[in-house]
Design an enzyme around this catalytic site. Structure first.
Site, PDB file in Angstrom:
ATOM      1  N   SER A  32       3.782  -3.030  11.430  1.00  0.00           N
ATOM      2  CA  SER A  32       3.691  -4.557  11.314  1.00  0.00           C
ATOM      3  C   SER A  32       3.495  -5.213  12.694  1.00  0.00           C
ATOM      4  CB  SER A  32       5.413  -5.135  11.526  1.00  0.00           C
ATOM      5  OG  SER A  32       6.231  -4.680  11.643  1.00  0.00           O
ATOM      6  N   HIS A  41      -0.103  -5.971   4.742  1.00  0.00           N
ATOM      7  CA  HIS A  41       1.278  -5.961   5.491  1.00  0.00           C
ATOM      8  C   HIS A  41       2.047  -7.064   4.359  1.00  0.00           C
ATOM      9  CE1 HIS A  41       3.615  -8.330   8.533  1.00  0.00           C
ATOM     10  NE2 HIS A  41       4.566  -7.202   8.803  1.00  0.00           N
ATOM     11  N   GLU A  93      -0.948 -10.469   4.177  1.00  0.00           N
ATOM     12  CA  GLU A  93      -1.392  -9.918   4.927  1.00  0.00           C
ATOM     13  C   GLU A  93      -2.061  -8.805   5.155  1.00  0.00           C
ATOM     14  OE1 GLU A  93      -0.516 -11.606   9.284  1.00  0.00           O
ATOM     15  OE2 GLU A  93       0.562 -10.083   8.984  1.00  0.00           O
ATOM     16  N   ASN A 123       3.298 -12.119  12.372  1.00  0.00           N
ATOM     17  CA  ASN A 123       3.873 -12.001  13.793  1.00  0.00           C
ATOM     18  C   ASN A 123       3.094 -12.660  14.785  1.00  0.00           C
ATOM     19  OD1 ASN A 123       5.439 -11.110  12.509  1.00  0.00           O
ATOM     20  ND2 ASN A 123       4.960  -8.304  12.162  1.00  0.00           N
TER      21      ASN A 123
HETATM   22  P1  NAI Z   1      12.234   2.651   6.861  1.00  0.00           P
HETATM   23  O1  NAI Z   1      12.492   3.908   8.820  1.00  0.00           O
HETATM   24  O2  NAI Z   1      13.183   2.070   6.174  1.00  0.00           O
HETATM   25  O3  NAI Z   1      11.065   3.899   6.366  1.00  0.00           O
HETATM   26  C1  NAI Z   1      10.102   4.867   6.407  1.00  0.00           C
HETATM   27  C2  NAI Z   1      10.477   5.752   5.737  1.00  0.00           C
HETATM   28  O4  NAI Z   1       9.586   6.149   6.187  1.00  0.00           O
HETATM   29  C3  NAI Z   1      11.473   6.874   6.270  1.00  0.00           C
HETATM   30  O5  NAI Z   1      12.477   6.820   4.946  1.00  0.00           O
HETATM   31  C4  NAI Z   1      11.350   8.367   6.343  1.00  0.00           C
HETATM   32  O6  NAI Z   1      11.289   8.772   6.418  1.00  0.00           O
HETATM   33  C5  NAI Z   1       9.816   8.025   6.045  1.00  0.00           C
HETATM   34  N1  NAI Z   1       8.445   9.011   6.574  1.00  0.00           N
HETATM   35  C6  NAI Z   1       8.632   8.708   7.843  1.00  0.00           C
HETATM   36  N2  NAI Z   1       8.146   9.699   8.132  1.00  0.00           N
HETATM   37  C7  NAI Z   1       7.014  10.424   7.460  1.00  0.00           C
HETATM   38  C8  NAI Z   1       6.692  11.192   6.836  1.00  0.00           C
HETATM   39  N3  NAI Z   1       5.326  11.711   7.550  1.00  0.00           N
HETATM   40  N4  NAI Z   1       5.552  11.231   5.855  1.00  0.00           N
HETATM   41  C9  NAI Z   1       6.627  10.301   4.451  1.00  0.00           C
HETATM   42  N5  NAI Z   1       8.019   9.772   5.095  1.00  0.00           N
HETATM   43  C10 NAI Z   1       7.837   9.006   6.553  1.00  0.00           C
HETATM   44  O7  NAI Z   1      11.181   1.933   7.826  1.00  0.00           O
HETATM   45  P2  NAI Z   1      10.588   0.787   7.203  1.00  0.00           P
HETATM   46  O8  NAI Z   1      11.277  -0.371   7.427  1.00  0.00           O
HETATM   47  O9  NAI Z   1      10.700   0.424   5.435  1.00  0.00           O
HETATM   48  O10 NAI Z   1       9.690   0.264   7.829  1.00  0.00           O
HETATM   49  C11 NAI Z   1       7.512   1.464   6.609  1.00  0.00           C
HETATM   50  C12 NAI Z   1       6.302   0.374   8.113  1.00  0.00           C
HETATM   51  O11 NAI Z   1       6.562  -0.827   7.281  1.00  0.00           O
HETATM   52  C13 NAI Z   1       6.976   0.103   9.641  1.00  0.00           C
HETATM   53  O12 NAI Z   1       5.442   0.343   9.586  1.00  0.00           O
HETATM   54  C14 NAI Z   1       7.233  -0.962   9.779  1.00  0.00           C
HETATM   55  O13 NAI Z   1       6.667  -1.746  10.756  1.00  0.00           O
HETATM   56  C15 NAI Z   1       6.538  -1.964   8.197  1.00  0.00           C
HETATM   57  N6  NAI Z   1       7.392  -3.275   7.948  1.00  0.00           N
HETATM   58  C16 NAI Z   1       8.567  -3.106   8.107  1.00  0.00           C
HETATM   59  C17 NAI Z   1       9.643  -5.000   7.258  1.00  0.00           C
HETATM   60  C18 NAI Z   1      10.351  -4.386   8.119  1.00  0.00           C
HETATM   61  O14 NAI Z   1      10.703  -5.622   8.004  1.00  0.00           O
HETATM   62  N7  NAI Z   1      11.601  -3.365   7.704  1.00  0.00           N
HETATM   63  C19 NAI Z   1       8.476  -5.574   7.183  1.00  0.00           C
HETATM   64  C20 NAI Z   1       6.975  -5.331   7.402  1.00  0.00           C
HETATM   65  C21 NAI Z   1       6.253  -4.281   7.928  1.00  0.00           C
END
Ligand code: NAI
Length: 757
Positions: free
Chosen positions: A448, A469, A481, A519
């Site tokens: 993000s 995104h 995006e 953002n």
């Molecule tokens: P989350 O913490 O729910 O999920 C991240 C997942 O990635 C976890 O299950 C973790 O175990 C896994 N992970 C970490 N390292 C890893 C690896 N080396 N190999 C495989 N899996 C791995 O986080 P979330 O909220 O899903 O965010 C993920 C991405 O999406 C981030 O870059 C965040 O900035 C972006 N994002 C998040 C939004 C939100 O509202 N939460 C909105 C838009 C983008």
């Protein structure tokens, strides 16, 4: 009547083309009319079609050999999609629009009063003026398939049904069911349509034509009368008698006002048109409908909603050589998703529903399992709502595979990574990926805030890296995006855009930079909200002010929803990217430091119950960042201790927060982050919930006047040096008395894109 038509006094078989769009075939006295606009993907009703239909009705009336008729569509997925909205752009006065409505009403009245019964054989989308046409037919049969939906979506364009829909629908299905459709604009499927009496029969598509012809004949021979609708007890108590209708209409007015807060006048106007038809009879109802249609067509809300409609339609078509998104499109059949967390599982769930084979990878089995459970739960919700069948649910789940190593990634076409928001983790996964994927696999990041060029540093083939995104929750938020760096290949961008569209998203393509577009404009707004909290503004006052402005929720509620920890992390990245402009607010930092992460931790600025339902603002929160421990009361009657800072008026709350966003949007355009004001408007409305009735930040600035925007920014910048320095593009436009949309309201101003390195 169209010039190239033959003059006929009677119909005969085989099929005759009457005008460009209508074809008629008469068999044993039943005329089957097929509506099929040439060179158009959908059938729509415009002035030329009205003439064609009117001529056809005349002929049918005059031809004694025709005993009944069936109206069908020649398009596979659309019966009639509605009125031609292009014609709405020509309205100069309310009277113009009222005239169009009266003409539509007259045409459908002649259809309703035809000597011969007409059966609407509906397959595909039957919307707006299309449904109004079907309502004027004597009998309606719908095909029982997923493409057949019926609805009156006019309020979504700030209008009301203008061709008799506000009169015929309530009389057919009862006031409450009719208002439910008219006020929300939502579609109903065949089963529901049958249940509420909107259609008389639901049949398999393969027998639609045959049954329709049969029913038309039976109706003409008096062997079948359209059945009376029995709406059950509810209908008897509410819709069927004047007192009951009064209650329904009163409740509808109250609920509509509470929902639209006076910003969207169309739903209230629709209620008034419906009510007029009951209080003064059909004649008055039609007159009121046309008058209110005219009035609504002139509202700012309608103009902006129609602009957004055309803007999103243009984005859907935004490919080909004329578009910056040119390049060969590679079909994405197999998708790899890295990270089975909140976003990864959300992306996987929409991808399987489009038939993609998805490999979902996380660090361990437990987390992959959690991702699977999230996908299953999302699909179960759809199953419960009958949006998918149990068979489909099984098919979709079978497209999903899980892994903790990269097995199965060797033949994926696209990988979307959604691992932790940490550059080093992102770098690590890119390196690991490149060991296993094909040379032409596209690698997208769902980051993000981290610039894509920075993520691409870890890639040996940075031309295949870009950002995709998505917004949370993925299945609900309509925007995607797509972020490109100067090194991203055009075919990589084109393929990602095409895939995003396939997933049902409205896609804007933006250049790389901190926070990209959405953002980037959101953070200055949130930060300003944080600084207002630091000053002592009450949490609820702040949120209320922005809800009054038209946002779906206020900024503090939004932060609690997104997660205050997530917001703080991203806020830090943004503050570093724009030094001096986005210094983090004390309030946000203090609340995060106290372990309050928002709704997910059941504690944020607001209180939450065990089920996560939001309560009032937590008075204890103020103690974390205000010396006095209490907010400044904005009530003039309250006693103010000496040294209390002055209260901030609601108008100033709105001015400071929104101008921070508007100014940043202008900067993003000036720097070439977005391609056009249009993309910026669509991105803000669909990504953040910027009030649609204001059209988006750029349309809103145009309506305020650019010089007035600059003047306000200058005033604020005097009070808060550095935070409100007006964007160059605003000063330039103010100097020439310019606008972002100079002539044509629907045309965006394309600006040259800036090469970023
Ligand atoms: P989350 O913490 O729910 O999920 C991240 C997942 O990635 C976890 O299950 C973790 O175990 C896994 N992970 C970490 N390292 C890893 C690896 N080396 N190999 C495989 N899996 C791995 O986080 P979330 O909220 O899903 O965010 C993920 C991405 O999406 C981030 O870059 C965040 O900035 C972006 N994002 C998040 C939004 C939100 O509202 N939460 C909105 C838009 C983008």
């Amino acid at each position: 009547m169209n010039g190239d038509e033959e003059v006929m006094t009677t119909f005969d078989s085989p099929p005759r083309k009457l005008g460009p769009s209508l074809k008629v075939e008469v068999t044993d006295g039943v005329a089957v009319i097929t509506f099929d606009m040439p060179n158009e993907p959908v059938n729509k009703l415009n002035r030329a079609m009205k003439d064609e239909f009117t001529a056809l009705f005349d002929r049918i009336e005059r031809d004694a050999s025709v005993k009944a008729a069936v109206l069908m569509s020649g398009k596979p997925d659309v019966w009639i999609a509605g009125a031609d909205i292009e014609e709405f752009l020509e309205f100069k006065t309310a009277a113009n629009a009222e005239r169009l409505s009266r003409d539509g009403q007259t045409m459908l009245e002649s259809l309703e009063k035809m000597r011969v019964p007409i059966v609407a054989a509906i397959q595909g989308a039957c919307l707006g003026a299309g449904l109004e046409t079907a309502l004027a037919c004597r009998y309606r049969i719908a095909a029982d398939d997923s493409k057949t939906v019926l609805g009156l979506p006019e309020v979504q364009l700030g209008l009301i049904p203008g061709a008799g829909g506000t009169q015929r629908l309530p009389r057919l299905v009862g006031v409450s069911s009719a208002l439910d459709m008219i006020l929300t604009g939502k579609n109903v499927r065949g089963k529901k349509a049958l249940q509420i009496g909107l259609v008389n029969e639901l049949v398999h598509p393969s027998i639609l034509r045959r049954i329709a012809i049969q029913r038309a004949r039976e109706l003409s021979e008096g062997k079948r009368m359209p059945p009376k609708i029995d709406g059950g007890l509810k209908s008897l108590l509410l819709d069927g008698n004047p007192a009951g209708r009064m209650v329904v209409l009163r409740q509808a007015r109250e609920q509509t006002l509470a929902k639209t807060k006076g910003k969207y006048p169309a739903p209230m106007a629709a209620i008034e048109a419906v009510a007029a038809g009951y209080s003064g009879g059909k004649g008055k109802g039609y007159r009121e409908e046309a008058r209110l249609f005219g009035e609504m067509a002139m509202t700012e809300a309608s103009k902006q909603l129609i602009f957004l409609f055309f803007a999103t339609t243009a984005l859907k078509k935004d490919t080909g050589t004329q578009s910056p998104i040119s390049g060969d499109i590679k079909k994405i059949k197999k998708l790899g998703v890295l990270g089975a967390g909140f976003m990864g599982s959300g992306i996987a769930s929409i991808a399987v529903q489009q038939g993609s084979l998805v490999r979902l990878k996380d660090a361990d089995h437990a987390r992959v399992g959690k991702g699977f459970a999230a996908v299953r739960s999302e699909l179960s919700d759809r199953l419960k709502k009958r949006q998918i069948t149990p068979l489909q649910m099984g098919d979709y789940m079978s497209l999903l595979g899980g892994t903790i190593d990269y097995s199965g990634f060797g033949n994926v076409d696209l990988v979307i990574e959604a691992v932790f928001e940490d550059p080093s983790v992102k770098h690590q996964v890119i390196r690991e990926l490149e060991e296993v994927v094909k040379a032409d696999t596209i690698i997208a990041s769902n980051t993000s805030t981290i610039p894509i060029a920075k993520i691409a540093e870890a890639s040996s083939k940075p031309w295949r890296v870009l950002g995709m995104h998505f917004f949370s929750p993925v299945h609900k938020m309509p925007l995607l995006e797509v972020i490109t760096t100067p090194r991203t290949l055009p075919e990589v961008t084109a393929s990602a855009v095409a895939y995003g569209k396939k997933l049902g998203k409205t896609v804007i393509v933006v250049n790389d930079g901190p926070g990209f577009y959405v953002n980037r404009i959101l953070f200055p707004y949130l930060n300003e909200a944080g600084l207002l909290l630091d000053h002592g503004v009450a949490i609820e006052d702040l949120d209320k002010a922005l809800v009054h402005f038209g946002f779906p929720v206020g900024p503090v509620t939004l932060m609690d929803e997104v997660g205050l920890d997530v917001g703080a992390k991203a806020g830090k990245i943004m503050a570093e990217a724009f030094p001096g402009r986005l210094d983090p607010a004390k309030s946000f930092q203090a609340v995060v430091a106290a372990g309050r992460h928002g709704r997910k931790s059941k504690k944020g600025f607001y209180l939450y119950d065990d089920a996560g339902k939001k309560g009032a603002a937590d008075p204890d929160v103020y103690k974390l960042y205000l010396a006095s421990g209490t907010p400044i009361s904005s009530k003039p009657t309250d006693e103010k201790p000496p040294g209390t800072p002055p209260p901030v008026a609601e108008s100033e709350i709105v001015q400071r927060t929104t101008l921070a966003m508007l100014n940043e949007a202008a900067r993003a355009l000036g720097e070439g982050i977005i391609r056009s004001a249009r993309d910026g408007d669509v991105g803000a409305v669909f990504g953040i919930g910027f009030p649609p009735y204001r059209g988006g930040p750029f349309r809103y600035m145009d309506s305020l006047g650019i010089a007035a925007v600059v003047e306000q920014l200058d005033e604020l910048n005097q009070r808060f040096p550095g935070r409100f320095e007006a964007a160059d593009i605003l000063r330039d436009l103010a100097r020439i008395n310019g606008r972002f949309y100079p002539d044509d309201d629907s045309a965006p101003v394309p600006l040259p894109t800036l090469e970023l390195d």
